[in-house]
Design an enzyme around this catalytic site. Sequence first.
Site, PDB file in Angstrom:
ATOM      1  N   LYS A  68      80.405  26.664  26.693  1.00  0.00           N
ATOM      2  CA  LYS A  68      80.426  25.302  26.166  1.00  0.00           C
ATOM      3  C   LYS A  68      80.140  25.375  24.671  1.00  0.00           C
ATOM      4  O   LYS A  68      79.305  26.183  24.224  1.00  0.00           O
ATOM      5  CB  LYS A  68      79.361  24.477  26.881  1.00  0.00           C
ATOM      6  CG  LYS A  68      79.391  22.978  26.598  1.00  0.00           C
ATOM      7  CD  LYS A  68      78.271  22.271  27.383  1.00  0.00           C
ATOM      8  CE  LYS A  68      78.296  20.767  27.205  1.00  0.00           C
ATOM      9  NZ  LYS A  68      77.199  20.118  27.967  1.00  0.00           N
ATOM     10  N   SER A 109      78.985  16.195  30.372  1.00  0.00           N
ATOM     11  CA  SER A 109      79.632  16.574  29.138  1.00  0.00           C
ATOM     12  C   SER A 109      80.263  17.967  29.144  1.00  0.00           C
ATOM     13  O   SER A 109      81.071  18.271  28.276  1.00  0.00           O
ATOM     14  CB  SER A 109      78.618  16.506  28.000  1.00  0.00           C
ATOM     15  OG  SER A 109      77.601  17.465  28.191  1.00  0.00           O
ATOM     16  N   SER A 140      75.075  17.114  33.111  1.00  0.00           N
ATOM     17  CA  SER A 140      76.274  17.578  32.401  1.00  0.00           C
ATOM     18  C   SER A 140      76.885  18.867  32.920  1.00  0.00           C
ATOM     19  O   SER A 140      77.981  19.234  32.514  1.00  0.00           O
ATOM     20  CB  SER A 140      75.976  17.732  30.910  1.00  0.00           C
ATOM     21  OG  SER A 140      76.010  16.464  30.290  1.00  0.00           O
TER      22      SER A 140
END
Lengths: 492, 493, 101
Positions: free
Chosen positions: A85, A160, A184
């Site tokens: 990420k 996210s 997330s």
Amino acid sequence: MSVADPKGLAYWTVADTARRVAAGEVTAEDVVEQTLARITEHDATLGAFLEVDASGARAAARLVDQKRAAGAPIGPLGGVPIALKDNLVTKGLVTTAGSKILAGWVPPYDGAAAERLRAAGAILVGKTNLDEFGMGSSTERSAYKPAKNPWDTSRVPGGSSGGSAAAVAAGLCAASLGTDTGGSIRQPAALCGVVGLKPTYGRVSRWGVIAFASSLDQVGPLARTVADAAALLQVLAGHDPRDATSLTAPVPDYGAALAGGVAGVKVGVPKEYFGPGIDADVRAAIDQVIHQLRDAGAAISEVSLPHTGLALPAYYLVAPAEASSNLARYDGLRYGARADAPDLLQTYMRSRGAGFGPEVKRRIMLGTYALRSGYYDAYYRKAQQVRTLIKRDFDAAFREVDVLLTPTTPAPAFPLGSVSSPLDMYLADVFTLACNLAGLPGLSVPAGFTPAGLPIGAQLLGKPLDEAMLLRVGSAIEGAVGLADRHPEAFA
Amino acid sequence: MSAEQKLSERSVAEMLLDWEPVIGLEVHVQLATSSKAFSPSGTAFGEPPNSLTDPTVLGLPGALPAFNRHALELALRLGVATSSQIRAKSRFARKHYFYPDLPKGYQISQYDEPLCEHGHLDLIVGAELKRVRLQRIHLEEDAGKNLHAGTVSHVDLNRAGVPLVEVVSEPELTSAEEAAEFMRALHRLVRWLDISEADMEKGQLRCDANVSIRMRGEDRLGTRTELKNINSFRFVQHAVEHEIARQLRIIDAGGRIERETRLWDETLGQSAPLRSKEEANDYRYFPDPDLPPVMVDGGMMGGILKTLPELPAVRFARYQKELGLSPDDARLLVSERGLADYFDACVAAHPSQRGARNLANWMLTELLGALNAEGKSITESPMPAPTLSALVVLVENGTISGKIGKEIFEESFRTGEPPLAIVERRGVQQISDEAVLAPVVDKVIAANAKQAKDYQSGKDGLFGFFVGQVMKETQGRANPVVANDLLRKKLGR
Amino acid sequence: MADLSRTEVEQIALLARLHLEPAEIEAMGAELGAILAHFATLAAVDTTDVPAMTHATETQTLRADVVEPSLPVEDALSGLPAKARSGDLIVVPSIIPGHES
């Protein structure tokens, strides 16, 4: 298995890839080339990656192959392509946290996650898309582009860590890392039909995690199988003196826990997570999992977490307050975009005004509001007290049961652009927030599909540092559900 | 000094009969650690700009703080030395403001749960100690440095993240002199305990003062102003003196004191209001989520207590009370731990406690004079304390005269040869034996018969002449007391 | 809770050093008002004697006072364009209001 068969390679498990590379059945370079080819082929559609590090990945792969040729150990993840990420700091590789304010920023250091993965021989293939600074539940709040759900590209992958979930689901990497502040990792894992693990707060170092809310953030794996998630956690977990909140507890053998089965395991089903807001398909899938666990010998009981309804408001005070502080460093003076302005004050105002997107601004404003002198007690402190109540609910429940089972999300993936109000978006995390507030480990594991073919996730919550129990029960669910080999057709 | 200044000074002095200044100090002390408060880059002074950084110091995305154990130990040492209440669990808080020298947009400090509270600092005022209460001592990190460069500013972050303690006094100092004394006492104490080098030139001890005035007898505090940038004992005294006078003049003219921050300019000898950093600030303190609470346990406290030396104020009192030193000598000796330790070693090597005053004299005049001449500190003294003590004993027991003693000191200081060895080698032992001196006295009187007659007929001033002659005959070795007695006896007066 | 006033939004934005366009200020007032209204449920909870949970873990870990090499200055300043450097110093707008170019 021939490397000319990209389909097979795309969905190899972490363990498969590592074993085949170690055995010389395939070279790490071949794995990387196939992976890069798939990313090139599919990511224009998916938007899962913000940055693909082809040259870095090739160099790392060559190194693995050279080591193997020399008879040196290649590490437990030797040759395994992994995506990070983009809020995880990677030395020499652009890291933006999905924000314009960090456009083009090349970190001069590696975060702990990147360090540990590299040391384990993993190949970092690129940085995945996310809601800006991790603030969102759909990856539509990325400053660069939205990511799509591989099962239906008109829908969001969740967020996210949406890019990380989509990349794993579509076979663009063997596994990925996400961060989880309020769901997330687990929420996009559920929406993309993969496994997502949020470890106990402090289990994995936050050194090099671009902070959203420091007391809630935690790094964890997204993978196609529970075993793969365990393998990654094994590499990530452990004390790091650079993170003062990092735990010193010894790291158990997570792989060994997988085959434990659920006979005699006490599974609590918190009634507050099964209210009227829950989608019927989700409800049915979780009910099915409950039956399967009972059939496998688990002791199922209903429990109560009375303060569950307070998790959302508490979270939306704690997280923005900490975020407003964590994001104060983005002022354009030392790195990142600096606005051309007539004076210092305007340089601050304009750099930040232009660099942050609407959701980030909203949370900075909210957090600043709540931390002001005279408001602190009524908002931030109150929320932290409620946090204690939520933690006590869990403590009480875990005196009765070993693990809690809930839906990961109230509903499957929603269409892109369909949720416009910030409050409605916040509701997507309603089942995942409490876990972060209490600092507990949480696992989302695929629990089935809706009739329309959208994945559904089951969430397991455990006692602090009892990731092994989550993996054990998660593995049992995975086996019972029996869908780990189902992959989105468009990315076969 | 101009006539108006004299006039205004007089009026200030008059007004001070009715008005009482109230001063509180906030002193930042740099802790003597090797690495930063929350990260491992170094703390050396004078390094090239931005050469002592790391991701944490720079406030890079993803960087985290991890607290330095030694900084905690040093702060605890100060807390214990000031008899503060130490919190078993204190917290770091973030203090938010935007400034180029503050990379994270917040300073890690302590807010409502500081490490130490309710301690006190003992000031030396004349022969006495004055106890000033401390509100708190808390830990924090320093900011970097902004340097003015015309239309822009330059930032050097080497100092960013250096550990500090902020020592906050109660507002109970009542004069500029006392404020300066407070600084001196704190400076002495932190150096004494190796908490800080407290080099003010390097900004390792920095002071802000809150000054207000109130009618004598009034309990409530007046409106205060905050003076910044007063980083020497002299500046503190000047700035506070100036501020008291400024406030008195405003009151005298029927005005009101504004609550404001003022910057002291020592070259101009005046302060000017500092334009408020920005608009009204709100620091939005909250507990730093990156840093768990600071826990102090019995083991840590035990270690600190065990290694805490006798404090300067305690020694100052002891030197006067038990050793009979003058307040001036006592103050000078406790001005530095090295001096006091050397002195204590001298006293320990001396057979009698009554020698303390002589030891102090010899040490403060001869030894310090010689060290100063060579630019050396007491800890670099080539003469060990027992040697100085031995020399003083030789003078005290009459083996040598004081005058010869100074010569012996010089030689021993220079060569390291023990004083007694020099005395014996040079044969300069004092002659105190009357049997030896009597013939010398007789010889001198005989050789100066006229002067003897003049003395006997009342010329008292000639006595010194005879003493001088005896000294000359004995190369200065005659014990003056014995020689005087013999001369008086033999000259018949 | 009602919308936040324009003035209050502007005050908070100044504290946060966040320039907002007029339309953003307008929207922010309404959005924050709606979110804050949601927090009313918290105010109703009795938290007398409930400690605040500031950290998920309170175990103390202290760092030994050991110096490690500094980031090379070129790495430390790698995020800066050339015009924001003067030698190895970081150039920023003047900290003294009125002194800016």
